[in-house]
Design a protein around this motif. Structure first.
Motif, PDB file in Angstrom:
ATOM      1  N   MET A   1      19.816 -31.678 -14.152  1.00 14.26           N
ATOM      2  CA  MET A   1      21.060 -30.955 -13.494  1.00 14.26           C
ATOM      3  C   MET A   1      20.283 -29.601 -12.769  1.00 14.26           C
ATOM      4  SD  MET A   1      24.758 -28.469 -14.105  1.00 14.26           S
ATOM      5  CE  MET A   1      25.143 -30.021 -14.906  1.00 14.26           C
ATOM      6  N   SER A   2      20.268 -30.022 -10.841  1.00 13.95           N
ATOM      7  CA  SER A   2      19.917 -29.309 -10.206  1.00 13.95           C
ATOM      8  C   SER A   2      21.137 -28.491  -9.543  1.00 13.95           C
ATOM      9  CB  SER A   2      19.115 -30.341  -9.261  1.00 13.95           C
ATOM     10  OG  SER A   2      19.682 -31.376  -8.783  1.00 13.95           O
ATOM     11  N   ALA A   3      20.274 -27.871  -8.476  1.00  7.55           N
ATOM     12  CA  ALA A   3      21.312 -26.681  -6.957  1.00  7.55           C
ATOM     13  C   ALA A   3      20.346 -27.347  -6.260  1.00  7.55           C
ATOM     14  CB  ALA A   3      21.484 -25.745  -8.173  1.00  7.55           C
ATOM     15  N   LYS A   4      21.316 -26.902  -4.975  1.00  4.09           N
ATOM     16  CA  LYS A   4      20.643 -26.303  -4.008  1.00  4.09           C
ATOM     17  C   LYS A   4      21.097 -25.575  -3.324  1.00  4.09           C
ATOM     18  CE  LYS A   4      21.247 -31.403  -2.140  1.00  4.09           C
ATOM     19  NZ  LYS A   4      21.811 -32.195  -0.853  1.00  4.09           N
ATOM     20  N   ILE A   5      20.254 -24.164  -2.957  1.00  3.75           N
ATOM     21  CA  ILE A   5      20.466 -23.447  -2.330  1.00  3.75           C
ATOM     22  C   ILE A   5      20.513 -23.496  -0.620  1.00  3.75           C
ATOM     23  CG2 ILE A   5      19.835 -20.590  -1.420  1.00  3.75           C
ATOM     24  CD1 ILE A   5      18.460 -20.981  -4.446  1.00  3.75           C
ATOM     25  N   ASN A   6      22.728 -23.260   0.259  1.00  4.87           N
ATOM     26  CA  ASN A   6      21.856 -23.201   1.300  1.00  4.87           C
ATOM     27  C   ASN A   6      22.507 -22.148   1.641  1.00  4.87           C
ATOM     28  OD1 ASN A   6      22.686 -26.190   1.321  1.00  4.87           O
ATOM     29  ND2 ASN A   6      24.388 -25.425  -0.273  1.00  4.87           N
ATOM     30  N   ALA A   7      21.888 -21.487   3.113  1.00  8.09           N
ATOM     31  CA  ALA A   7      21.445 -20.625   4.150  1.00  8.09           C
ATOM     32  C   ALA A   7      22.108 -20.426   4.998  1.00  8.09           C
ATOM     33  CB  ALA A   7      20.163 -19.941   4.009  1.00  8.09           C
ATOM     34  N   VAL A   8      22.518 -19.517   5.546  1.00 10.44           N
ATOM     35  CA  VAL A   8      22.400 -18.712   7.154  1.00 10.44           C
ATOM     36  C   VAL A   8      21.449 -17.612   7.063  1.00 10.44           C
ATOM     37  CG1 VAL A   8      23.605 -17.936   8.844  1.00 10.44           C
ATOM     38  CG2 VAL A   8      25.535 -19.967   7.757  1.00 10.44           C
ATOM     39  N   VAL A   9      20.838 -17.922   8.144  1.00  8.27           N
ATOM     40  CA  VAL A   9      19.704 -16.813   8.144  1.00  8.27           C
ATOM     41  C   VAL A   9      20.255 -16.170   9.832  1.00  8.27           C
ATOM     42  CG1 VAL A   9      17.872 -17.962   7.219  1.00  8.27           C
ATOM     43  CG2 VAL A   9      18.069 -18.495   9.274  1.00  8.27           C
ATOM     44  N   ASP A  10      19.514 -14.957   9.544  1.00  8.46           N
ATOM     45  CA  ASP A  10      19.297 -14.367  11.170  1.00  8.46           C
ATOM     46  C   ASP A  10      17.870 -15.368  12.121  1.00  8.46           C
ATOM     47  OD1 ASP A  10      17.132 -12.897  10.562  1.00  8.46           O
ATOM     48  OD2 ASP A  10      18.271 -11.003  10.676  1.00  8.46           O
ATOM     49  N   GLU A  11      17.927 -13.950  13.399  1.00  5.07           N
ATOM     50  CA  GLU A  11      17.054 -14.789  14.330  1.00  5.07           C
ATOM     51  C   GLU A  11      15.236 -14.873  13.736  1.00  5.07           C
ATOM     52  OE1 GLU A  11      18.359 -10.936  15.657  1.00  5.07           O
ATOM     53  OE2 GLU A  11      19.325 -12.919  15.500  1.00  5.07           O
ATOM     54  N   ALA A  12      15.453 -13.792  12.711  1.00  3.22           N
ATOM     55  CA  ALA A  12      14.615 -13.059  12.330  1.00  3.22           C
ATOM     56  C   ALA A  12      14.050 -14.553  11.186  1.00  3.22           C
ATOM     57  CB  ALA A  12      14.022 -11.748  12.170  1.00  3.22           C
ATOM     58  N   GLY A  13      14.710 -14.973  10.796  1.00  2.00           N
ATOM     59  CA  GLY A  13      14.897 -15.729   9.601  1.00  2.00           C
ATOM     60  C   GLY A  13      15.402 -15.057   7.973  1.00  2.00           C
ATOM     61  N   LEU A  14      16.080 -14.009   8.163  1.00  2.00           N
ATOM     62  CA  LEU A  14      16.116 -13.322   6.968  1.00  2.00           C
ATOM     63  C   LEU A  14      17.677 -13.575   6.507  1.00  2.00           C
ATOM     64  CD1 LEU A  14      15.229  -9.575   7.931  1.00  2.00           C
ATOM     65  CD2 LEU A  14      14.515 -11.173   6.498  1.00  2.00           C
ATOM     66  N   PRO A  15      18.097 -14.224   5.230  1.00  3.07           N
ATOM     67  CA  PRO A  15      19.166 -14.707   4.760  1.00  3.07           C
ATOM     68  C   PRO A  15      20.596 -13.504   5.275  1.00  3.07           C
ATOM     69  CG  PRO A  15      18.515 -14.150   3.292  1.00  3.07           C
ATOM     70  CD  PRO A  15      17.247 -13.238   4.466  1.00  3.07           C
ATOM     71  N   ASN A  16      21.376 -14.287   5.617  1.00  2.00           N
ATOM     72  CA  ASN A  16      22.523 -13.519   5.876  1.00  2.00           C
ATOM     73  C   ASN A  16      24.194 -13.840   5.100  1.00  2.00           C
ATOM     74  OD1 ASN A  16      22.109 -11.545   7.817  1.00  2.00           O
ATOM     75  ND2 ASN A  16      22.811 -13.705   9.792  1.00  2.00           N
ATOM     76  N   ARG A  17      23.735 -14.915   4.766  1.00  3.31           N
ATOM     77  CA  ARG A  17      24.949 -15.677   3.324  1.00  3.31           C
ATOM     78  C   ARG A  17      24.286 -16.357   3.294  1.00  3.31           C
ATOM     79  NH1 ARG A  17      28.716 -16.944   7.811  1.00  3.31           N
ATOM     80  NH2 ARG A  17      29.319 -14.284   7.361  1.00  3.31           N
ATOM     81  N   LEU A  18      24.730 -16.846   1.582  1.00  3.11           N
ATOM     82  CA  LEU A  18      24.324 -17.544   0.666  1.00  3.11           C
ATOM     83  C   LEU A  18      24.836 -18.439  -0.213  1.00  3.11           C
ATOM     84  CD1 LEU A  18      21.157 -15.772  -0.889  1.00  3.11           C
ATOM     85  CD2 LEU A  18      20.888 -17.401   1.042  1.00  3.11           C
ATOM     86  N   SER A  19      24.733 -19.837  -0.458  1.00  3.38           N
ATOM     87  CA  SER A  19      26.197 -20.702  -1.132  1.00  3.38           C
ATOM     88  C   SER A  19      25.519 -21.204  -1.816  1.00  3.38           C
ATOM     89  CB  SER A  19      26.863 -21.789   0.108  1.00  3.38           C
ATOM     90  OG  SER A  19      26.953 -22.520  -0.508  1.00  3.38           O
ATOM     91  N   ILE A  20      25.599 -21.168  -3.053  1.00  3.93           N
ATOM     92  CA  ILE A  20      24.260 -22.570  -4.474  1.00  3.93           C
ATOM     93  C   ILE A  20      25.992 -23.815  -4.212  1.00  3.93           C
ATOM     94  CG2 ILE A  20      24.012 -22.635  -6.360  1.00  3.93           C
ATOM     95  CD1 ILE A  20      23.426 -19.832  -6.323  1.00  3.93           C
ATOM     96  N   SER A  21      25.214 -24.893  -4.619  1.00  8.63           N
ATOM     97  CA  SER A  21      25.680 -26.021  -4.905  1.00  8.63           C
ATOM     98  C   SER A  21      24.782 -27.334  -5.424  1.00  8.63           C
ATOM     99  CB  SER A  21      26.153 -27.228  -3.468  1.00  8.63           C
ATOM    100  OG  SER A  21      25.194 -27.332  -2.951  1.00  8.63           O
ATOM    101  N   PRO A  22      25.651 -27.595  -6.121  1.00  4.05           N
ATOM    102  CA  PRO A  22      25.665 -29.270  -6.979  1.00  4.05           C
ATOM    103  C   PRO A  22      24.393 -29.690  -6.278  1.00  4.05           C
ATOM    104  CG  PRO A  22      27.596 -29.420  -7.705  1.00  4.05           C
ATOM    105  CD  PRO A  22      27.043 -28.078  -6.101  1.00  4.05           C
TER     106      PRO A  22
END
Length: 57
Positions: A1-22
């Motif tokens: 089993m594995s997972a992916k972390i998807n992210a939205v980041v700002d212009e500095a590369g800092l995460p604003n939003r995260l999502s975990i998916s299969p």
């Protein structure tokens, strides 16, 4: 089993939003939920390597 972390980041590369998916799920499935509620950006820059692939390379 594995997972992916998807992210939205700002212009500095800092995460604003995260999502975990299969791990076997397409990244395209996570993208709409991450960007639909963005209010301040008129441009989206994405890592396209998951969507472009040339079998001849």
């Amino acid at each position: 089993m594995s997972a992916k972390i998807n992210a939205v980041v700002d212009e500095a590369g800092l995460p604003n939003r995260l999502s975990i998916s299969p791990g076997q799920a397409s990244d395209k499935a996570a993208a709409p939920a991450l960007i639909d509620s963005l209010t301040c950006s008129s441009h989206v820059v994405a890592d396209h390597t998951a969507y472009t692939w040339d079998a001849n390379v």
